[in-house]
Structure formats: structure tokens, C-alpha cells
Scaffold this active site. Structure first.
Site, mmCIF file in Angstrom:
data_model
loop_
_atom_site.group_PDB
_atom_site.id
_atom_site.type_symbol
_atom_site.label_atom_id
_atom_site.label_comp_id
_atom_site.label_asym_id
_atom_site.label_seq_id
_atom_site.Cartn_x
_atom_site.Cartn_y
_atom_site.Cartn_z
ATOM 1 C CE LYS A 1 35.383 -20.156 6.648
ATOM 2 N NZ LYS A 1 35.220 -18.918 5.962
ATOM 3 C CG ASP B 1 30.337 -27.893 4.011
ATOM 4 O OD1 ASP B 1 31.167 -28.530 4.672
ATOM 5 O OD2 ASP B 1 30.397 -27.761 2.778
ATOM 6 C CG MET C 1 31.876 -17.383 -1.182
ATOM 7 S SD MET C 1 33.097 -18.688 -1.358
ATOM 8 C CE MET C 1 32.920 -19.110 -3.083
HETATM 9 N N1 SAH Z 1 27.628 -24.508 -3.009
HETATM 10 C C1 SAH Z 1 26.938 -23.292 -2.635
HETATM 11 C C2 SAH Z 1 27.890 -22.102 -2.619
HETATM 12 C C3 SAH Z 1 28.954 -22.210 -1.551
HETATM 13 S S1 SAH Z 1 29.990 -20.799 -1.515
HETATM 14 C C4 SAH Z 1 25.780 -23.043 -3.602
HETATM 15 O O1 SAH Z 1 25.699 -23.696 -4.638
HETATM 16 O O2 SAH Z 1 24.933 -22.196 -3.299
HETATM 17 C C5 SAH Z 1 29.235 -19.840 -0.242
HETATM 18 C C6 SAH Z 1 28.483 -18.679 -0.831
HETATM 19 O O3 SAH Z 1 27.231 -19.127 -1.334
HETATM 20 C C7 SAH Z 1 28.143 -17.600 0.152
HETATM 21 O O4 SAH Z 1 29.220 -16.721 0.355
HETATM 22 C C8 SAH Z 1 26.997 -16.922 -0.558
HETATM 23 O O5 SAH Z 1 27.486 -16.094 -1.600
HETATM 24 C C9 SAH Z 1 26.294 -18.093 -1.207
HETATM 25 N N2 SAH Z 1 25.169 -18.610 -0.393
HETATM 26 C C10 SAH Z 1 25.031 -19.837 0.098
HETATM 27 N N3 SAH Z 1 23.851 -19.967 0.745
HETATM 28 C C11 SAH Z 1 23.220 -18.786 0.643
HETATM 29 C C12 SAH Z 1 21.963 -18.278 1.076
HETATM 30 N N4 SAH Z 1 21.088 -19.014 1.765
HETATM 31 N N5 SAH Z 1 21.672 -17.000 0.766
HETATM 32 C C13 SAH Z 1 22.502 -16.235 0.063
HETATM 33 N N6 SAH Z 1 23.711 -16.644 -0.367
HETATM 34 C C14 SAH Z 1 24.063 -17.913 -0.098
#
Ligand code: SAH
Length: 264
Positions: free
Chosen positions: A69, A47, A184
């Protein structure tokens, strides 16, 4: 190279899929199982949120397949991704489905696992460190602290059509736990904050946004619930937002950019 036998780690069998969490960014946060999977996989379906430094650990010759995306176009649709995983596995490959954070935290890991189960493809789920936990630790904000909270709520700031999730009972969420962690949510922070304040949270409550957590570009902005919408405008995604008294600990616990023992 990890000594798999010594650690008693399972074999990555041909014709199976491992759904693996890559963590929020820092390659140091990968699990031993995630590292093994990167070293052994024939195909890696990844992803947008998977850090480039982690993909660089893939076995030379592994086939890298991007499922996120592209240039503003919507992500590859979920049935297509699931069907791809099934067909790669049926070709006898070791398929690594690599996702940012934890695959089952707002990551559709459950949907993909259901498709694999329905198709009779063997799979394993390898948890990763989710951004809402690892990102907070890298910002010097403990998710729980005995003086402030014994409960946490994780929520997604948008639904499948990109809107504020109206089916959520915002009043109940406002009252439910002293600490809220939003994924998100960057685009909708102003509206979400308004709903939480209408549900009884104080606009003065501390809040922080952690952007690009655990990467070299990590940025932390500390503010208040009432100001969140305004400060969000200048922040790059991906970002997690934390609301609650635990944010105050950052003043003493920012080990990353202001380690203890260094002059202020
Ligand atoms: N599966 C992922 C979440 C996916 S949804 C997890 O467990 O972290 C995508 C959201 O994850 C983003 O919109 C943001 O809110 C958060 N996110 C993912 N990576 C991030 C990062 N390095 N720093 C801050 N927020 C992050």
C-alpha cells in the site's frame, strides 16, 4: 555468505520465482534459503510488511519493486502483481517475491503460486515464521501448552472488503479451540470479541495484543476478551491478538523485556 553447497541448498535459477516468507520483522528469523535468495535475486517484489533491515540485505544492484500500500491507496491489485512476477521471470531474472511472515498464511502466496503454475513459470515456496507464531514467542506466550490447549485456531479479522468476516461460523469458532490467534483484526476487535462472547467465551478470558512483533518497537498489551475493543484503540498495526489461557504464561516467560534472573 551462506555456504550453499555445504547445506545442500538449491540453485536460484534464472527465469524462476521464489515466494519467500521474511518472517515478522527480526532479520534473525530469516531462513537460510531466504538469505540466499536476498543475496542472489535480480528483482525483489516486496510487501509493506517486510522489515527495512531485511531489504537492506538485498544484493547491491538488485531491483527493488514495492507492491504494498502507498500513502493510503489500496495495494497494487493481485492480478497485476502476479502478471509482474510472470513477466520478470520471462525476462530471465531470478525473481524474489518477498512477503512478511509466511507467504501462505493470509499472504496470498497461494494465489501467486497458482498464477505462476498456470503460466508455466518454475517457482519455489520458502516458508517464513508467521506473525501469529513468532510474535507470540517474542511475547513470552507459548502457542500451545499441555495444561491449556491441544488445538489452535488462526483467523483473519477481516475479509477482502475489510469487514468482519460474516461467513465465518463465530459460534463454532468460539467453541472450536481454547486458543484463538487473530490476524488483521485490530480495527474490528470490539465486534469480534462480542461475537465470541455471544458464542460462549468468557469476557474474563485472558487476551493479549502483540504489536510490531519481533521489531525494536514490539509492544504487548495483556487484557481480557471483554476489554479487547477498548485497549485496541491505542495500539499501532500490524498486530496479532491471542485469546486463551496461554496468555497467562507471559507473566513468567517474558524473556524479551523481563528475562529470568533479573530482579523484578
Ligand atoms: N503472511 C503474514 C500475515 C499477513 S496478513 C504472516 O504470516 O505473518 C497481515 C497481518 O499479519 C497483520 O494485520 C497482523 O495481524 C499480522 N502481522 C504481520 N506482521 C506482524 C508483526 N510484525 N507484528 C504483529 N502482527 C503482524
Amino acid at each position: 555468505m551462506i555456504d550453499k553447497a555445504r547445506l545442500g541448498l538449491p540453485e536460484f535459477a534464472r527465469g524462476s520465482v521464489w515466494l519467500v516468507g521474511a518472517g515478522p520483522g527480526d532479520p534473525g528469523l530469516l531462513s537460510a534459503l531466504a538469505l540466499c535468495a536476498l543475496e542472489e535475486a535480480d528483482s525483489i517484489v516486496f510487501d509493506a510488511l517486510v522489515d527495512a533491515r531485511i531489504l537492506a540485505l538485498a544484493r547491491p544492484g538488485a531491483f527493488l519493486d514495492y507492491a504494498g500500500k502507498r500513502g493510503g491507496r489500496p495495494s497494487a491489485n493481485q492480478p497485476d502483481i502476479s502478471a509482474r512476477l510472470v513477466s520478470l521471470a520471462r525476462e530471465g531474472r531470478r525473481v524474489l517475491r518477498l512477503k512478511g511472515g509466511d507467504p501462505c498464511v493470509f499472504g496470498r502466496g497461494g494465489e501467486e503460486a497458482l498464477a505462476l503454475a498456470a503460466a508455466g513459470v518454475p517457482f519455489r515456496i520458502v516458508p517464513g515464521i508467521t506473525a501469529g507464531i513468532g510474535g507470540l514467542s517474542y511475547a513470552g506466550i507459548p502457542l500451545t501448552h499441555r495444561d491449556t490447549n491441544s488445538a489452535v485456531t488462526f483467523l483473519s479479522g477481516h475479509n477482502s472488503s475489510g469487514e468482519v468476516p460474516d461467513r465465518l461460523d463465530w459460534q463454532a469458532i468460539a467453541r472450536g479451540a481454547p486458543v484463538l490467534v487473530l490476524y488483521m483484526a485490530l480495527k474490528h476487535l470490539e465486534r469480534i470479541a462480542a461475537r465470541l462472547i455471544a458464542g460462549g467465551r468468557s469476557p474474563q478470558e485472558p487476551a493479549a495484543i502483540v504489536s510490531k512483533a519481533t521489531t525494536p518497537q514490539q509492544r504487548v498489551v495483556v487484557s481480557t476478551l471483554g476489554e479487547l475493543g477498548r485497549v485496541a484503540a491505542g495500539i499501532d498495526p500490524p498486530a496479532v491478538t491471542v485469546i486463551g489461557e496461554v496468555v497467562r504464561f507471559r507473566a513468567a516467560l517474558d524473556w524479551l523485556t523481563a528475562p529470568a534472573g533479573t530482579p523484578p
